[in-house]
Write a protein that holds these residues in place. Structure first.
Motif: not given
Length: 278
Positions: A79-87, A232-244
């Motif tokens: 998500t961050h890379k799509a916005k061109g922010a990463a180095l 239990l945790m990985a799929p949920v956190s991966a799904f939510v991360a782009p919104y954050g």
């Protein structure tokens, strides 16, 4: 000897892990951190309820946390890379030394007592919490990134700390970059990318190190990596991360920094007390 978890507690345990996954994803996306500051405390309490012995409980938390971080970091970084922010050049400079650091840390952690890992966790999380509360992103060592030697040293430190504490190293990486004048969003995006490859050797190391203790570990554990916690945790956190990640490009960070800082200090206090009450 592990105690059986009553069936009526399973829903509570699953709910706790899922909530931890949501918090992890939000933090990963907004702050460029892997969420280990959330994952490890949640797992620590859950594994305590399951009767995991204190001598191996922290190792199981750290190993599982590193596994959960990987898919979360991937979705956050995309998500961050799509916005061109990463180095990407910084990631290339850090990759090898960070991996070496996490291998060294994983080997040490496999032999260290649980309270040693707790003490290191308190130190790192307290430092990040205080930094977040102060909110001094304007402090500078220089206006440009250092040479390859110093960058390699920073990568080594980040990898080592990540393996000992169960974090992606993103919080540390973000702070290093800010000290050299990197804009906050670029620092967060780059730190998220670091979390993709840093945890992998750590997960392998913790899985191998925990193999001799399988009889003492919960069911569905691959060494010091809990498959149940990951599932239990990985799929949920991966799904939510782009919104954050999207929110980090829209919202003022100050109130979040204060809340996050207080949260981290509370977690650090909890583990500090645990060291002396175990």
């Amino acid at each position: 000897m592990l105690v059986a978890v009553p069936w009526n507690d399973l829903a509570f345990l699953a709910g706790t892990l899922l909530l931890g996954g949501i918090l992890t994803g939000i933090l990963a996306g907004m702050l460029g951190v892997g969420g280990g500051g959330v994952i490890v405390p949640v797992l620590y309490e859950v594994f305590g309820m399951m009767g995991v012995d204190d001598s191996i409980r922290m190792q199981l938390c750290v190993g599982t946390s590193l596994a959960i971080i990987i898919p979360t970091a991937i979705t956050s970084y995309r998500t961050h890379k799509a916005k061109g922010a990463a180095l990407p050049d910084v990631l290339k400079q850090w990759r090898l030394s960070a991996i070496i650091g996490i291998i060294i840390g994983s080997v040490i952690a496999s032999f260290a007592a649980g309270w040693v890992l707790q003490a290191i966790f308190v130190l790192v999380i307290s430092s990040l919490g205080l930094k977040s509360l102060l909110g001094r992103n304007d402090i500078r060592i220089a206006e440009n990134l250092p040479g390859q030697g110093m960058m390699a040293l920073y990568g080594l430190i980040i990898g080592f700390a990540a393996s000992m504490v169960g974090i992606s190293g993103g919080g540390l990486a973000t702070n290093f970059l800010l000290l050299y004048g990197v804009p906050i969003h670029a620092a967060v995006a780059t730190s998220a990318g670091l979390g993709i490859f840093i945890p992998i050797p750590g997960v392998i190391g913790y899985a191998i190190a925990g193999w001799p203790h399988l009889a003492e570990l919960p069911s569905l554990s691959l060494g010091y990596v809990s498959i149940l916690g990951f599932a239990l945790m990985a799929p949920v956190s991966a799904f939510v991360a782009p919104y954050g990640a999207r929110l980090s490009h829209k919202l003022s960070r100050r109130h979040l920094e204060i809340t996050f800082g207080i949260f981290l200090l509370m977690i650090a206090t909890r583990f500090f007390v645990a060291i002396f009450t175990a």
